[in-house]
Structures are given as structure tokens and as C-alpha cells.
Design a protein around this motif. Structure first.
Motif, PDB file in Angstrom:
ATOM      1  N   LYS A 113     -43.405  18.741 -13.473  1.00 56.95           N
ATOM      2  CA  LYS A 113     -44.262  19.000 -12.312  1.00 56.95           C
ATOM      3  C   LYS A 113     -43.572  18.492 -11.041  1.00 56.95           C
ATOM      4  CE  LYS A 113     -48.631  17.633 -10.203  1.00 56.95           C
ATOM      5  NZ  LYS A 113     -49.729  16.678 -10.275  1.00 56.95           N
ATOM      6  N   GLU A 117     -42.398  20.638  -7.794  1.00 53.80           N
ATOM      7  CA  GLU A 117     -42.864  20.315  -6.440  1.00 53.80           C
ATOM      8  C   GLU A 117     -41.671  20.112  -5.500  1.00 53.80           C
ATOM      9  OE1 GLU A 117     -45.375  17.019  -7.483  1.00 53.80           O
ATOM     10  OE2 GLU A 117     -47.178  18.264  -7.438  1.00 53.80           O
ATOM     11  N   LEU A 136     -49.760  23.312 -13.468  1.00 50.56           N
ATOM     12  CA  LEU A 136     -50.912  22.554 -12.969  1.00 50.56           C
ATOM     13  C   LEU A 136     -52.206  22.898 -13.699  1.00 50.56           C
ATOM     14  CD1 LEU A 136     -50.098  22.804  -9.176  1.00 50.56           C
ATOM     15  CD2 LEU A 136     -50.039  20.719 -10.556  1.00 50.56           C
ATOM     16  N   THR A 137     -52.245  24.033 -14.342  1.00 51.64           N
ATOM     17  CA  THR A 137     -53.485  24.438 -15.009  1.00 51.64           C
ATOM     18  C   THR A 137     -53.393  24.475 -16.526  1.00 51.64           C
ATOM     19  OG1 THR A 137     -52.876  26.768 -14.761  1.00 51.64           O
ATOM     20  CG2 THR A 137     -54.278  25.812 -13.059  1.00 51.64           C
ATOM     21  N   SER A 143     -52.804  15.116 -17.773  1.00 54.21           N
ATOM     22  CA  SER A 143     -52.593  14.236 -16.622  1.00 54.21           C
ATOM     23  C   SER A 143     -51.898  14.956 -15.465  1.00 54.21           C
ATOM     24  CB  SER A 143     -51.788  12.997 -17.024  1.00 54.21           C
ATOM     25  OG  SER A 143     -50.447  13.341 -17.301  1.00 54.21           O
ATOM     26  N   HIS A 145     -52.632  18.147 -14.669  1.00 59.68           N
ATOM     27  CA  HIS A 145     -53.519  19.222 -14.195  1.00 59.68           C
ATOM     28  C   HIS A 145     -54.036  18.913 -12.791  1.00 59.68           C
ATOM     29  CE1 HIS A 145     -54.637  20.946 -18.400  1.00 59.68           C
ATOM     30  NE2 HIS A 145     -53.342  20.781 -18.247  1.00 59.68           N
ATOM     31  N   ASP A 146     -54.027  19.916 -11.955  1.00 61.28           N
ATOM     32  CA  ASP A 146     -54.543  19.796 -10.595  1.00 61.28           C
ATOM     33  C   ASP A 146     -55.000  21.187 -10.162  1.00 61.28           C
ATOM     34  OD1 ASP A 146     -55.024  19.556  -7.863  1.00 61.28           O
ATOM     35  OD2 ASP A 146     -53.329  18.209  -7.530  1.00 61.28           O
ATOM     36  N   GLN A 149     -54.652  22.122  -6.351  1.00 62.26           N
ATOM     37  CA  GLN A 149     -53.294  22.459  -5.936  1.00 62.26           C
ATOM     38  C   GLN A 149     -52.889  23.825  -6.503  1.00 62.26           C
ATOM     39  OE1 GLN A 149     -50.188  19.705  -7.074  1.00 62.26           O
ATOM     40  NE2 GLN A 149     -48.683  20.693  -5.783  1.00 62.26           N
TER      41      GLN A 149
END
Length: 168
Positions: A113, A117, A136-137, A143, A145-146, A149
Motif C-alpha cells: 500500500k 501511495e 484499499l478495498t 488493516s 483497508h480504507d 481513500q
């Protein structure tokens, strides 16, 4: 080339006769391409390793070597070469994507991740944004996952490349 053995010997002689690192590395990369066409990935890897030893910043040698190492499931070694590529060519999108992909293959989701980024900060390449949104999904490691974003990235992708209208 009709005579692959002669061509391979030509590339090797070129590497020996011209001691400049750039030209010798180029000859090694050319020899590796020939070996790949002859379905000899192990020998191609050896030629590419020599090219990188001669010229650590040779982007094509690093990228080709890293890709071959991924294909042969030598992920840790591939990661080192993607990172070496990025040391010399920090804007190389294939290097960023390769590093992130290898980290995902190694199930290092947090570093993957972070790599994505960082890559997105360097390049707004849609493939990077898409891979990061997926990470992110859908990563097995919750931990990272967002959803918020991921949604922002999806909107950015849609703005950059709107879907064509559906015609009936």
C-alpha cells in the motif's frame, strides 16, 4: 537472426571488447533477449545479472531482470531489482508497479500500500491508482483497508478517463 549461437557469441565478444560499462551492459541485455527467444531464461538471467553488475543504473537491464525473476517466482530477488531500478530512476512507473506487485505476491500488504501511495505521488498513472484502490478495498489484510481513500481514487480515475456512454 538466423544463427542464434553466432549472434550470442557476437554480443558476448562486444561486451569483452568494449570495456565501457554502458556498452558492455547493452551487449549483455541484447544477449539476454536472444536467450529468451531461445527459451533459456536461466542463462538470460545470468546475462542480465552481469549487465547490472557492470552498470547498476541500466534501467532496461534491471527491469527485464526483475520481470524474469518474478516469472521464475524469485520474488525477493525481483524486489531488490525493482528497488535498485527506483534508486536510479525514481520516476519509473514500471518499477513502482513491479515493486508493489511483488510486495503483494509476498503478502506484505502494508508495504505494498505504501509503495503504491508513493508511486501515485510520483505518477498519476491510472494503473497505479486502480491497483491502489483494489488494495484499499480487497486486501486480505484488513488493516490496509480504507474505503474513503479508495472512493476518492475511483472518482479521480473516472474524471481522468470517463466511461463512454452506453448506446442502445
Amino acid at each position: 537472426l538466423g544463427r542464434p549461437r553466432e549472434a550470442l557469441e557476437h554480443y558476448r565478444n562486444a561486451a569483452r571488447l568494449d570495456p565501457s560499462n554502458e556498452r558492455a551492459a547493452r551487449a549483455r541485455v541484447d544477449a539476454a533477449r536472444l536467450l529468451l527467444r531461445a527459451d533459456q531464461p536461466r542463462r538470460a538471467i545470468e546475462e542480465l545479472e552481469r549487465a547490472v553488475e557492470l552498470e547498476p543504473g541500466h534501467g532496461e537491464a534491471r527491469l527485464t531482470l526483475a520481470g524474469l525473476l518474478v516469472r521464475t517466482e524469485r520474488y525477493e530477488e525481483a524486489l531488490g531489482h525493482f528497488e535498485g531500478l527506483l534508486e536510479h530512476h525514481p520516476d519509473a512507473v514500471p518499477g513502482h508497479l513491479g515493486r508493489a506487485t511483488v510486495l503483494l505476491l509476498l503478502e506484505r500488504y502494508g508495504p505494498a500500500k505504501a509503495a503504491l501511495e508513493e508511486s501515485l505521488a510520483v505518477s498519476q498513472h491510472p494503473a497505479v491508482a486502480l491497483l491502489l484502490a483494489q488494495e484499499l478495498t480487497a486486501a486480505p489484510d484488513e488493516s490496509v483497508h480504507d474505503g474513503a481513500q479508495a472512493e476518492r481514487l475511483a472518482r479521480r480515475l473516472e474524471e481522468a478517463q470517463p466511461s463512454p456512454p452506453i448506446r442502445e
